[in-house]
Design a protein around this motif. Structure first.
Motif, PDB file in Angstrom:
ATOM      1  N   SER A  22       8.204  -5.610   3.701  1.00  0.00           N
ATOM      2  CA  SER A  22       7.255  -4.841   4.517  1.00  0.00           C
ATOM      3  C   SER A  22       6.651  -3.621   3.914  1.00  0.00           C
ATOM      4  CB  SER A  22       8.251  -3.956   6.118  1.00  0.00           C
ATOM      5  OG  SER A  22       8.983  -4.914   6.624  1.00  0.00           O
ATOM      6  N   LEU A  23       6.944  -3.328   2.855  1.00  0.00           N
ATOM      7  CA  LEU A  23       6.881  -1.965   2.551  1.00  0.00           C
ATOM      8  C   LEU A  23       5.984  -2.797   1.588  1.00  0.00           C
ATOM      9  CD1 LEU A  23      10.063  -0.241   1.105  1.00  0.00           C
ATOM     10  CD2 LEU A  23       8.530   0.790   2.866  1.00  0.00           C
ATOM     11  N   ILE A  24       5.572  -3.808   0.744  1.00  0.00           N
ATOM     12  CA  ILE A  24       4.481  -4.544  -0.408  1.00  0.00           C
ATOM     13  C   ILE A  24       3.021  -4.620   1.507  1.00  0.00           C
ATOM     14  CG2 ILE A  24       3.977  -6.450  -1.113  1.00  0.00           C
ATOM     15  CD1 ILE A  24       6.772  -6.457  -2.134  1.00  0.00           C
ATOM     16  N   CYS A  25       3.744  -4.615   2.702  1.00  0.00           N
ATOM     17  CA  CYS A  25       2.230  -4.736   2.934  1.00  0.00           C
ATOM     18  C   CYS A  25       1.970  -3.570   3.489  1.00  0.00           C
ATOM     19  CB  CYS A  25       2.678  -5.696   4.210  1.00  0.00           C
ATOM     20  SG  CYS A  25       3.515  -7.000   4.266  1.00  0.00           S
ATOM     21  N   PHE A  26       2.780  -2.553   2.906  1.00  0.00           N
ATOM     22  CA  PHE A  26       2.571  -1.144   3.915  1.00  0.00           C
ATOM     23  C   PHE A  26       1.798  -0.151   3.223  1.00  0.00           C
ATOM     24  CE2 PHE A  26       6.045  -0.540   7.057  1.00  0.00           C
ATOM     25  CZ  PHE A  26       5.147  -1.262   8.692  1.00  0.00           C
ATOM     26  N   ASN A  27       1.719  -1.077   1.644  1.00  0.00           N
ATOM     27  CA  ASN A  27       0.618  -0.331   0.465  1.00  0.00           C
ATOM     28  C   ASN A  27      -0.554   0.085   0.763  1.00  0.00           C
ATOM     29  OD1 ASN A  27       2.534   0.034  -1.468  1.00  0.00           O
ATOM     30  ND2 ASN A  27       2.781  -2.511  -1.861  1.00  0.00           N
ATOM     31  N   CYS A  28      -1.167  -1.156   1.751  1.00  0.00           N
ATOM     32  CA  CYS A  28      -2.729  -1.178   1.903  1.00  0.00           C
ATOM     33  C   CYS A  28      -2.426   0.239   2.737  1.00  0.00           C
ATOM     34  CB  CYS A  28      -2.934  -2.924   2.633  1.00  0.00           C
ATOM     35  SG  CYS A  28      -2.994  -3.469   1.376  1.00  0.00           S
ATOM     36  N   VAL A  29      -2.012   0.607   3.781  1.00  0.00           N
ATOM     37  CA  VAL A  29      -2.308   1.881   4.464  1.00  0.00           C
ATOM     38  C   VAL A  29      -2.425   2.936   3.891  1.00  0.00           C
ATOM     39  CG1 VAL A  29      -0.848   3.353   6.037  1.00  0.00           C
ATOM     40  CG2 VAL A  29      -0.186   0.876   6.673  1.00  0.00           C
ATOM     41  N   CYS A  30      -2.758   3.523   2.594  1.00  0.00           N
ATOM     42  CA  CYS A  30      -2.840   4.750   2.678  1.00  0.00           C
ATOM     43  C   CYS A  30      -2.684   4.979   1.164  1.00  0.00           C
ATOM     44  CB  CYS A  30      -2.618   5.924   3.431  1.00  0.00           C
ATOM     45  SG  CYS A  30      -0.738   6.610   3.338  1.00  0.00           S
ATOM     46  N   LYS A  31      -3.188   5.335   0.216  1.00  0.00           N
ATOM     47  CA  LYS A  31      -2.939   5.827  -1.183  1.00  0.00           C
ATOM     48  C   LYS A  31      -1.545   6.405  -1.429  1.00  0.00           C
ATOM     49  CE  LYS A  31      -7.435   5.522  -3.008  1.00  0.00           C
ATOM     50  NZ  LYS A  31      -8.603   6.133  -3.309  1.00  0.00           N
ATOM     51  N   CYS A  34       1.448   3.996  -0.914  1.00  0.00           N
ATOM     52  CA  CYS A  34       1.481   3.250  -2.416  1.00  0.00           C
ATOM     53  C   CYS A  34       1.650   4.034  -3.137  1.00  0.00           C
ATOM     54  CB  CYS A  34      -0.168   2.994  -1.989  1.00  0.00           C
ATOM     55  SG  CYS A  34       0.166   1.350  -4.161  1.00  0.00           S
ATOM     56  N   SER A  35       1.612   5.554  -3.738  1.00  0.00           N
ATOM     57  CA  SER A  35       1.773   6.183  -5.162  1.00  0.00           C
ATOM     58  C   SER A  35       3.297   6.317  -4.256  1.00  0.00           C
ATOM     59  CB  SER A  35       0.871   7.428  -5.028  1.00  0.00           C
ATOM     60  OG  SER A  35       0.852   7.724  -3.911  1.00  0.00           O
ATOM     61  N   SER A  36       3.686   6.502  -3.128  1.00  0.00           N
ATOM     62  CA  SER A  36       5.749   7.476  -2.859  1.00  0.00           C
ATOM     63  C   SER A  36       6.394   6.250  -3.289  1.00  0.00           C
ATOM     64  CB  SER A  36       4.674   7.042  -1.148  1.00  0.00           C
ATOM     65  OG  SER A  36       4.745   8.428  -1.432  1.00  0.00           O
ATOM     66  N   PHE A  37       5.639   5.078  -2.592  1.00  0.00           N
ATOM     67  CA  PHE A  37       6.692   3.561  -2.792  1.00  0.00           C
ATOM     68  C   PHE A  37       7.381   3.363  -4.657  1.00  0.00           C
ATOM     69  CE2 PHE A  37       4.996   1.529   0.624  1.00  0.00           C
ATOM     70  CZ  PHE A  37       5.425   2.888   2.029  1.00  0.00           C
ATOM     71  N   GLN A  38       6.365   4.280  -5.603  1.00  0.00           N
ATOM     72  CA  GLN A  38       6.604   3.735  -6.734  1.00  0.00           C
ATOM     73  C   GLN A  38       7.371   5.064  -7.567  1.00  0.00           C
ATOM     74  OE1 GLN A  38       3.111   2.295  -8.978  1.00  0.00           O
ATOM     75  NE2 GLN A  38       2.209   2.132  -6.508  1.00  0.00           N
ATOM     76  N   THR A  39       7.819   6.522  -6.915  1.00  0.00           N
ATOM     77  CA  THR A  39       8.639   7.430  -7.227  1.00  0.00           C
ATOM     78  C   THR A  39       9.485   7.123  -7.067  1.00  0.00           C
ATOM     79  OG1 THR A  39       8.676   8.320  -5.110  1.00  0.00           O
ATOM     80  CG2 THR A  39       6.374   8.305  -5.968  1.00  0.00           C
ATOM     81  N   PRO A  40      10.167   6.898  -8.505  1.00  0.00           N
ATOM     82  CA  PRO A  40      11.730   7.394  -8.962  1.00  0.00           C
ATOM     83  C   PRO A  40      12.807   7.288  -7.691  1.00  0.00           C
ATOM     84  CG  PRO A  40      10.472   8.467 -10.253  1.00  0.00           C
ATOM     85  CD  PRO A  40      10.007   8.744  -9.510  1.00  0.00           C
ATOM     86  N   ARG A  41      12.868   8.849  -6.905  1.00  0.00           N
ATOM     87  CA  ARG A  41      13.379   9.303  -5.351  1.00  0.00           C
ATOM     88  C   ARG A  41      13.241   7.982  -4.965  1.00  0.00           C
ATOM     89  NH1 ARG A  41      12.103  15.174  -2.804  1.00  0.00           N
ATOM     90  NH2 ARG A  41      14.157  15.214  -1.937  1.00  0.00           N
ATOM     91  N   PHE A  42      12.483   7.657  -3.853  1.00  0.00           N
ATOM     92  CA  PHE A  42      11.649   7.199  -3.287  1.00  0.00           C
ATOM     93  C   PHE A  42      12.638   5.638  -3.538  1.00  0.00           C
ATOM     94  CE2 PHE A  42      10.131   3.400  -0.614  1.00  0.00           C
ATOM     95  CZ  PHE A  42       9.961   3.963   0.477  1.00  0.00           C
TER      96      PHE A  42
END
Length: 328
Positions: A22-31, A34-42
């Motif tokens: 689901s998160l991979i699909c949500f990468n297209c929702v907004c920048k 997309c950037s938040s999903f790549q942070t170490p904290r998330f």
């Protein structure tokens, strides 16, 4: 209709509990997402939410005797699918060897060098880094982990295995551990009564956040199991499972204390201690398979990037399978 702003912290909390797909699909929702999903904290928050929710996924390892090849089967955890085989994954580059999985992130490579003046095997241990795509030799513990049908043996960055120290008739069963933080091995004793290992099987595993051993007799087809955990150097019996008929050996615990086992027909079964029900899952491992190669692994999905590694698609064969292929 008035629009209400959802607090950012609440959005992050909700997203961190969603499946990776689901998160991979949500990468297209907004920048921003997309950037938040790549942070170490998330990434860390999402991973620990999966662990806390016990969102395990099973992988069954088997050996195809006709092709002389080890392969892995991804099992479905969807409701009403009864652990159907979703796909089989073959690794042809292990054509002449059987890969051993010792821990979730640890790769142990044991190289034997026998010479005329040195009849004993010399072990070399190397730690593989996915991030750096490199191997680093680390001091060897001079003990080789014994092969086990159970694989859930890692907790808080430490992996545990069963080893045997000493020579017959004075062998002792011990626990070998490896701390990934300081990259060091250590050895600790098991229960004193577990010394007659020729008559008793001892399997080291992690269960419900504790390190323990599953103890059962070698002989007989009606198996009883005792599970002991260690806390502060003190061993305590956690529970016992009495007399499960027609089983050979355990494969690992599932949710709600359920236990995967291999029965005398070489089928994977699931035992529910609360109802005493033994359910046959329809996954056969006989005929062209070797029982000693059958093992079950568990993993949780994560967003942890595998930097420096590129999959060689021409060396990995994935085959989607239907209901009829569960007898493969």
């Amino acid at each position: 209709m008035p629009r209400f702003a959802v607090p950012e912290a609440l959005v992050t909390e909700i997203l961190s509990k969603l499946p990776v797909k689901s998160l991979i699909c949500f990468n297209c929702v907004c920048k921003y997402w997309c950037s938040s999903f790549q942070t170490p904290r998330f990434i860390s928050k999402h991973y620990h939410n999966n662990l806390k929710s016990n969102n395990l996924n099973p992988i069954l390892k088997r050996f195809d005797g006709n092709a002389n090849l080890v392969y892995f089967s991804q099992l479905s955890v969807e409701k009403d699918e009864n652990f159907l085989v979703k796909q089989n994954i073959s690794l042809p580059f292990f054509m002449h060897d059987s890969p051993l999985v010792w821990g979730a992130l640890l790769a142990l490579m044991v190289k034997s060098e026998c010479g005329i003046e040195s009849p004993d095997d010399v072990s070399q241990v190397e730690l593989y880094s996915l991030k750096c795509d490199s191997l680093k030799e680390i001091p060897s513990p001079n003990y080789r982990p014994l092969d086990s049908d159970l694989s859930n043996n890692c907790l808080d960055g430490i992996c545990y295995w069963k080893i045997i120290i000493g020579n017959s008739p004075y062998e002792k069963v011990m626990i070998l551990s490896f701390d990934m933080a300081n990259e060091k091995f250590s050895v600790s004793p098991i229960l004193e009564f577990v010394e007659f290992f020729l008559e008793t099987n001892i399997e080291v595993l992690v269960f419900n956040g504790s390190v323990g051993v599953l103890v059962y007799l070698v002989e007989g087809i009606d198996k009883s199991f005792d599970f002991w955990v260690i806390n502060g150097g003190v061993w305590t019996k956690q529970f016992s499972i009495e007399s499960i008929p027609g089983v050979v050996n355990p494969l690992g615990f599932w949710k709600n204390d359920e236990l995967f086992l291999l029965n005398t027909n070489y089928e994977v079964v699931l035992f529910d201690p609360s109802t005493q029900e033994l359910k046959v899952l329809g996954i056969n491992t006989y005929l062209d398979h070797h029982r000693e190669y059958v093992s079950l692994f568990f993993y949780v999905e994560s967003l942890v990037p595998i930097n420096g590694i590129q999959e060689h698609k021409d060396h990995i064969i994935r085959q989607l399978v239907g209901d009829a292929s569960n007898n493969y």
